[in-house]
Design a protein around this motif. Structure first.
Motif, PDB file in Angstrom:
ATOM      1  N   ALA A 107       0.822  -1.206   0.000  1.00 54.36           N
ATOM      2  CA  ALA A 107       0.000   0.000   0.000  1.00 54.36           C
ATOM      3  C   ALA A 107       0.860   1.262   0.000  1.00 54.36           C
ATOM      4  CB  ALA A 107      -0.937  -0.001   1.206  1.00 54.36           C
ATOM      5  N   LEU A 108       2.021   1.199   0.637  1.00 58.70           N
ATOM      6  CA  LEU A 108       2.910   2.359   0.686  1.00 58.70           C
ATOM      7  C   LEU A 108       3.724   2.538  -0.596  1.00 58.70           C
ATOM      8  CD1 LEU A 108       4.353   2.048   4.292  1.00 58.70           C
ATOM      9  CD2 LEU A 108       2.742   3.769   3.437  1.00 58.70           C
ATOM     10  N   GLY A 109       4.073   1.431  -1.238  1.00 60.83           N
ATOM     11  CA  GLY A 109       4.930   1.487  -2.427  1.00 60.83           C
ATOM     12  C   GLY A 109       4.116   1.534  -3.698  1.00 60.83           C
ATOM     13  N   SER A 110       4.721   1.100  -4.754  1.00 66.59           N
ATOM     14  CA  SER A 110       4.043   1.059  -6.046  1.00 66.59           C
ATOM     15  C   SER A 110       3.259  -0.239  -6.160  1.00 66.59           C
ATOM     16  CB  SER A 110       5.066   1.135  -7.179  1.00 66.59           C
ATOM     17  OG  SER A 110       5.795   2.322  -7.101  1.00 66.59           O
ATOM     18  N   LEU A 111       1.954  -0.133  -6.148  1.00 68.65           N
ATOM     19  CA  LEU A 111       1.102  -1.310  -6.261  1.00 68.65           C
ATOM     20  C   LEU A 111       0.869  -1.572  -7.749  1.00 68.65           C
ATOM     21  CD1 LEU A 111      -0.513  -3.510  -4.908  1.00 68.65           C
ATOM     22  CD2 LEU A 111      -2.433  -1.945  -4.752  1.00 68.65           C
ATOM     23  N   THR A 112       1.669  -2.476  -8.290  1.00 71.02           N
ATOM     24  CA  THR A 112       1.557  -2.823  -9.700  1.00 71.02           C
ATOM     25  C   THR A 112       0.842  -4.158  -9.844  1.00 71.02           C
ATOM     26  OG1 THR A 112       3.668  -3.993  -9.703  1.00 71.02           O
ATOM     27  CG2 THR A 112       3.733  -1.625 -10.210  1.00 71.02           C
ATOM     28  N   ARG A 113       0.379  -4.452 -11.038  1.00 71.55           N
ATOM     29  CA  ARG A 113      -0.314  -5.716 -11.285  1.00 71.55           C
ATOM     30  C   ARG A 113       0.572  -6.921 -10.930  1.00 71.55           C
ATOM     31  NH1 ARG A 113      -4.783  -7.302 -14.725  1.00 71.55           N
ATOM     32  NH2 ARG A 113      -4.931  -5.082 -15.181  1.00 71.55           N
ATOM     33  N   PRO A 114       1.851  -6.973 -11.358  1.00 66.78           N
ATOM     34  CA  PRO A 114       2.674  -8.141 -10.985  1.00 66.78           C
ATOM     35  C   PRO A 114       2.820  -8.299  -9.469  1.00 66.78           C
ATOM     36  CG  PRO A 114       3.724  -6.912 -12.760  1.00 66.78           C
ATOM     37  CD  PRO A 114       2.559  -6.098 -12.289  1.00 66.78           C
ATOM     38  N   ARG A 115       3.008  -7.210  -8.765  1.00 66.09           N
ATOM     39  CA  ARG A 115       3.138  -7.295  -7.301  1.00 66.09           C
ATOM     40  C   ARG A 115       1.845  -7.783  -6.671  1.00 66.09           C
ATOM     41  NH1 ARG A 115       6.642  -2.021  -5.466  1.00 66.09           N
ATOM     42  NH2 ARG A 115       8.378  -2.382  -6.895  1.00 66.09           N
ATOM     43  N   LEU A 116       0.726  -7.296  -7.171  1.00 61.91           N
ATOM     44  CA  LEU A 116      -0.566  -7.706  -6.641  1.00 61.91           C
ATOM     45  C   LEU A 116      -0.812  -9.196  -6.900  1.00 61.91           C
ATOM     46  CD1 LEU A 116      -3.158  -6.855  -5.224  1.00 61.91           C
ATOM     47  CD2 LEU A 116      -4.088  -6.230  -7.460  1.00 61.91           C
ATOM     48  N   ILE A 117      -0.449  -9.665  -8.083  1.00 63.20           N
ATOM     49  CA  ILE A 117      -0.607 -11.084  -8.411  1.00 63.20           C
ATOM     50  C   ILE A 117       0.269 -11.947  -7.505  1.00 63.20           C
ATOM     51  CG2 ILE A 117      -0.142 -12.823 -10.197  1.00 63.20           C
ATOM     52  CD1 ILE A 117      -1.040 -10.648 -12.252  1.00 63.20           C
ATOM     53  N   LEU A 118       1.522 -11.535  -7.310  1.00 66.28           N
ATOM     54  CA  LEU A 118       2.436 -12.292  -6.440  1.00 66.28           C
ATOM     55  C   LEU A 118       1.930 -12.311  -5.003  1.00 66.28           C
ATOM     56  CD1 LEU A 118       5.772 -10.927  -7.907  1.00 66.28           C
ATOM     57  CD2 LEU A 118       4.948 -13.291  -8.091  1.00 66.28           C
ATOM     58  N   ALA A 119       1.491 -11.165  -4.503  1.00 68.86           N
ATOM     59  CA  ALA A 119       0.986 -11.085  -3.127  1.00 68.86           C
ATOM     60  C   ALA A 119      -0.280 -11.927  -2.959  1.00 68.86           C
ATOM     61  CB  ALA A 119       0.725  -9.633  -2.745  1.00 68.86           C
ATOM     62  N   THR A 120      -1.142 -11.914  -3.964  1.00 64.15           N
ATOM     63  CA  THR A 120      -2.358 -12.723  -3.909  1.00 64.15           C
ATOM     64  C   THR A 120      -2.014 -14.205  -3.907  1.00 64.15           C
ATOM     65  OG1 THR A 120      -3.604 -10.986  -5.036  1.00 64.15           O
ATOM     66  CG2 THR A 120      -4.566 -13.191  -5.053  1.00 64.15           C
ATOM     67  N   GLY A 121      -1.005 -14.581  -4.690  1.00 64.38           N
ATOM     68  CA  GLY A 121      -0.544 -15.966  -4.690  1.00 64.38           C
ATOM     69  C   GLY A 121      -0.022 -16.380  -3.322  1.00 64.38           C
ATOM     70  N   LEU A 122       0.737 -15.495  -2.686  1.00 61.06           N
ATOM     71  CA  LEU A 122       1.253 -15.781  -1.346  1.00 61.06           C
ATOM     72  C   LEU A 122       0.113 -15.940  -0.344  1.00 61.06           C
ATOM     73  CD1 LEU A 122       4.300 -13.378  -1.378  1.00 61.06           C
ATOM     74  CD2 LEU A 122       4.411 -15.868  -1.063  1.00 61.06           C
ATOM     75  N   LEU A 123      -0.850 -15.039  -0.417  1.00 63.48           N
ATOM     76  CA  LEU A 123      -2.012 -15.127   0.477  1.00 63.48           C
ATOM     77  C   LEU A 123      -2.745 -16.447   0.269  1.00 63.48           C
ATOM     78  CD1 LEU A 123      -4.117 -14.006   2.466  1.00 63.48           C
ATOM     79  CD2 LEU A 123      -5.173 -12.836   0.524  1.00 63.48           C
ATOM     80  N   ALA A 124      -2.929 -16.834  -0.981  1.00 63.89           N
ATOM     81  CA  ALA A 124      -3.638 -18.084  -1.280  1.00 63.89           C
ATOM     82  C   ALA A 124      -2.884 -19.287  -0.716  1.00 63.89           C
ATOM     83  CB  ALA A 124      -3.834 -18.228  -2.786  1.00 63.89           C
ATOM     84  N   ILE A 125      -1.565 -19.288  -0.857  1.00 65.47           N
ATOM     85  CA  ILE A 125      -0.768 -20.412  -0.350  1.00 65.47           C
ATOM     86  C   ILE A 125      -0.826 -20.473   1.175  1.00 65.47           C
ATOM     87  CG2 ILE A 125       1.567 -21.345  -0.111  1.00 65.47           C
ATOM     88  CD1 ILE A 125       2.102 -20.275  -2.972  1.00 65.47           C
ATOM     89  N   VAL A 126      -0.670 -19.328   1.833  1.00 65.53           N
ATOM     90  CA  VAL A 126      -0.723 -19.305   3.302  1.00 65.53           C
ATOM     91  C   VAL A 126      -2.098 -19.776   3.779  1.00 65.53           C
ATOM     92  CG1 VAL A 126      -0.675 -17.796   5.341  1.00 65.53           C
ATOM     93  CG2 VAL A 126       1.090 -17.578   3.576  1.00 65.53           C
ATOM     94  N   ALA A 127      -3.152 -19.334   3.114  1.00 60.07           N
ATOM     95  CA  ALA A 127      -4.503 -19.766   3.488  1.00 60.07           C
ATOM     96  C   ALA A 127      -4.674 -21.264   3.265  1.00 60.07           C
ATOM     97  CB  ALA A 127      -5.544 -18.979   2.695  1.00 60.07           C
ATOM     98  N   LEU A 128      -4.244 -21.754   2.125  1.00 53.78           N
ATOM     99  CA  LEU A 128      -4.338 -23.183   1.815  1.00 53.78           C
ATOM    100  C   LEU A 128      -3.603 -24.013   2.858  1.00 53.78           C
ATOM    101  CD1 LEU A 128      -4.900 -25.470  -0.497  1.00 53.78           C
ATOM    102  CD2 LEU A 128      -2.481 -25.096  -0.981  1.00 53.78           C
ATOM    103  N   GLN A 129      -2.393 -23.582   3.190  1.00 55.99           N
ATOM    104  CA  GLN A 129      -1.594 -24.343   4.152  1.00 55.99           C
ATOM    105  C   GLN A 129      -2.202 -24.317   5.546  1.00 55.99           C
ATOM    106  OE1 GLN A 129       2.263 -22.487   3.637  1.00 55.99           O
ATOM    107  NE2 GLN A 129       2.989 -24.232   2.441  1.00 55.99           N
ATOM    108  N   SER A 130      -2.523 -23.124   6.030  1.00 59.74           N
ATOM    109  CA  SER A 130      -2.946 -23.034   7.433  1.00 59.74           C
ATOM    110  C   SER A 130      -4.389 -23.461   7.664  1.00 59.74           C
ATOM    111  CB  SER A 130      -2.711 -21.623   7.975  1.00 59.74           C
ATOM    112  OG  SER A 130      -3.483 -20.687   7.288  1.00 59.74           O
TER     113      SER A 130
END
Length: 160
Positions: free
Chosen positions: A80-103
């Motif tokens: 939110a503080l930096g440059s929110l670009t589409r690639p960063r958003l996709i990567l962050a969403t992927g990380l969120l999905a993996i953490v949710a899937l795992q936990s």
């Protein structure tokens, strides 16, 4: 006035990129230390029996899951503080999905298997452990790329 606000916005984006790089790379180091170093090594200790090693793993990964939720929150804040670009958003969403899937799914399934082994009622092998390992590798790759993008953003900002 316009120059000050432009300079302030650049400083905020630079801080966001630095925070994003720090969070992604710190998380990557944590992940590598726990999942790829400490966990496999404990199974090499000759005096540590399997049920004990599995219980240590269960406690370790339960704590790691809680820490990773914190890392997701820190990652979102730095995005939110930096440059929110589409690639960063996709990567962050992927990380969120993996953490949710795992936990929310994989760890409870693996915990039930551990409980069965510890109580002397092992069940037949399943794909869940391999899926968890593959998701750890995917998480490491996403964190590497996200950290790299953030560092590249820092370099681009310093040249302007």
């Amino acid at each position: 006035m316009a120059i000050d606000s432009d300079s302030s916005a650049r400083r905020q984006k630079r801080f966001g990129n630095a925070a994003l790089a720090f969070v992604a790379l710190f998380w990557l180091g944590l992940l590598c230390g726990v999942s790829f170093l400490a966990t496999p090594v404990k199974f090499q200790a000759p005096s540590l029996d399997l049920p004990t090693a599995l219980e240590v793993g269960r406690v370790t990964f339960a704590l790691l899951a809680r820490v990773e939720w914190l890392m997701v929150i820190l990652l979102a804040g730095s995005l939110a503080l930096g440059s929110l670009t589409r690639p960063r958003l996709i990567l962050a969403t992927g990380l969120l999905a993996i953490v949710a899937l795992q936990s929310l799914w994989l760890l409870p399934v693996l915990d039930a298997r551990i409980e069965a082994i510890v109580t002397g009622n092992p069940s037949s092998p399943t794909y869940h452990h391999m899926l968890y390992a593959v998701s750890e590798v995917a998480k490491a790759i996403l964190l590497c790329v996200l950290g790299g993008l953030a560092l590249a953003g820092l370099g681009a900002r310093s040249r302007s």
